[in-house]
Scaffold this active site. Sequence first.
Site, short mmCIF file in Angstrom:
data_model
loop_
_atom_site.label_atom_id
_atom_site.label_comp_id
_atom_site.label_asym_id
_atom_site.label_seq_id
_atom_site.Cartn_x
_atom_site.Cartn_y
_atom_site.Cartn_z
N GLN A 34 0.84 -1.19 0.00
CA GLN A 34 0.00 0.00 0.00
C GLN A 34 0.88 1.24 0.00
OE1 GLN A 34 -3.13 1.35 0.17
NE2 GLN A 34 -2.35 3.34 0.82
N THR A 35 0.56 2.21 -0.88
CA THR A 35 1.31 3.46 -0.82
C THR A 35 0.47 4.64 -1.28
OG1 THR A 35 3.34 4.59 -1.50
CG2 THR A 35 2.30 3.16 -3.14
N ARG A 36 0.70 5.77 -0.63
CA ARG A 36 0.17 7.06 -1.08
C ARG A 36 1.33 7.98 -1.43
NH1 ARG A 36 -0.47 7.81 4.81
NH2 ARG A 36 0.47 9.79 5.45
N HIS A 66 10.51 5.24 -1.84
CA HIS A 66 11.92 5.49 -1.57
C HIS A 66 12.61 4.15 -1.28
CE1 HIS A 66 10.53 5.08 2.53
NE2 HIS A 66 9.83 6.20 2.48
N HIS A 82 10.83 1.69 1.08
CA HIS A 82 9.68 1.04 0.44
C HIS A 82 10.14 -0.07 -0.50
CE1 HIS A 82 7.33 5.08 0.92
NE2 HIS A 82 7.16 4.31 1.97
N GLY A 121 4.33 -1.91 7.47
CA GLY A 121 5.56 -1.43 8.08
C GLY A 121 5.29 -0.37 9.13
N ARG A 122 6.16 0.60 9.19
CA ARG A 122 6.04 1.66 10.20
C ARG A 122 4.97 2.66 9.80
NH1 ARG A 122 7.66 6.62 10.12
NH2 ARG A 122 8.77 6.27 8.17
N ASP A 123 4.12 3.04 10.76
CA ASP A 123 3.15 4.13 10.62
C ASP A 123 2.26 3.96 9.39
OD1 ASP A 123 1.94 6.46 11.55
OD2 ASP A 123 3.17 7.75 10.27
N HIS A 124 1.74 2.77 9.22
CA HIS A 124 0.88 2.48 8.08
C HIS A 124 -0.40 3.32 8.16
CE1 HIS A 124 -0.54 -0.48 4.94
NE2 HIS A 124 -1.68 0.10 5.28
N ALA A 125 -0.68 4.09 7.10
CA ALA A 125 -1.89 4.92 6.98
C ALA A 125 -2.01 5.98 8.06
CB ALA A 125 -3.15 4.04 6.97
#
Length: 418
Positions: free
Chosen positions: A211-213, A217, A220, A305-309
Site C-alpha cells: 500500500q502506498t500514497r 523510496h 519502500h 511497516g512503520r506508521d501504516h496509513a
Amino acid sequence: MSQSATSTLHSLSQLVPPHGSDTLKEKLLKGDALTAAQQKAKNLPKIQISSREAGDLIMLGIGGFTPLDGFMNQADWQSVCDNMHLTTGDNAGVFWPIPITLSTDTATADTLNPGDDIALEYQGEIMGILTLSEKYRIDKAHECQTVFGTTELEHPGVAMVMAQGDVNLAGDVVVLSEGEFPSKYGDIYLTPAQTRDIFTQNGWKTVAAFQTRNPMHRSHEYLAKIAIEICDGVLIHSLLGALKPGDIPADVRQEAIGTLIDHYFRKDTVIQAGYPLDMRYAGPREALLHALFRQNYGCSHLIVGRDHAGVGDYYGAFDAQHIFDTLKPNDLITQPLKIDWTFWCDACDSMASTKTCPHDASHHVKVSGTKLRKALSEGEDVPDNFSRPEVLAVLRKYYEGLEEHQKHKVELTGHSAK
C-alpha cells in the site's frame, strides 16, 4: 455465463476468496442494464456526493468492497464503530473496520423517503443510484473517536467526517460509472477481477500488497523485495483518490513508481496498479481496511511497516501491526507481513532492519516519505541511499514545476502562493 464472470471464477480457484463471499460482488452495471439505468437516473431526485463517497461507490461497483451491497444503515454503522463487524442482513457477523456511509444535509433528507431511488452525482456526472432503505443521524464525534482515535479537527480524517452532511442515507446501490479513473490512469487502474486474472496468468497463489500514497523510496523498495522473497509476487497498489494538501499527486507518484520498477525490479515479480479511494488517514483501522479490500483484489498478504496509513503523531509507529493481533481467527484471510524499522546502514553499506542490522543508530539513515517531501520541496540534496536517482529526477521535475507555478502567481498577483 459472461466472459468476465468466467474469468473471475477461474481466478478465484487459485487465490484467496473475496472477503465474506465466494465470489466478487460487483455493483457496476454494463450493457443494456447500464443504458436503462442512465435513462432512469435523469428523472430521479439527485444528491451531490463527496470525493470520498464517490470513491467508496466505485469500490462497491468493482467489487472492492465485497460483500457490501451499498451504504451502511444505522445498526451497521454503530456495530462497525464499536465492534468492527456488520450486524444486519446476509452480512451479519462479517468483519468490517470502517463505516462506509453516504450523507446529505437535513433539508435534502427531509424530501426523501424509504423506497425512493436517488441519483448520486459527483462533479456533474451521475455515478450511481441508491435505493433508500433508511435515513438516520449519527454521533460524528463517536465515529471519529472509535475510528481515528481522536476528535481533533487537525486530523484530516476527522475533518472529513465532521464536514459531511448531518443525515446518513442507507441502501443498496447500482453503479453507473467509474469516473475518471479508467481514462486518466489507463492500465494502472485495475479492478479486483482484473488483478485476480493477472495473478492467475502469472501462476501466482500468494501475493503481497504494498500500500502506498507516496512515491517509493529505498525503504519502500526494500519492503517490497522482502515480500517478493516470501510470496510469488507483489502488487504495488497505490491510492489514486484525494489526499491531504502537500502529498504528491497520483499521476506523479505513478510515474515515479513505474520508473523504480523499470530499473530495479524483475518484471515477473511485481504488478503496478492503483485503486479509486480517498485516503482516510485512519492508521490502524485503515490498515485493516487495506487488508480487507486487498483480499478482494486477490492478495494473500498486506505489507505493514512503520506508521501504516498514519498522519502526524496520532498513532504509534507500529499500532497498525498490533491491531491485527486483536482480530478473531475468521475475521480476515489476508494476513499482515509485519516488518520492523527499515533504514540504510552506513556500516552494513546496504538497506537493513532492526532485526538484521547489528550496528547502533549512529550508522542508520532512516527514510520516510515526509522527510523526502520536505527535502525536495525545499530544494535540498537527497543522498542516493535515501531514494534512487531515477526516482528523484521525476520528483524534482514535479517540485520545480510547483516553484515555477508559484513564481507565476506572484508575478500575476503580487502575492506569494504560500
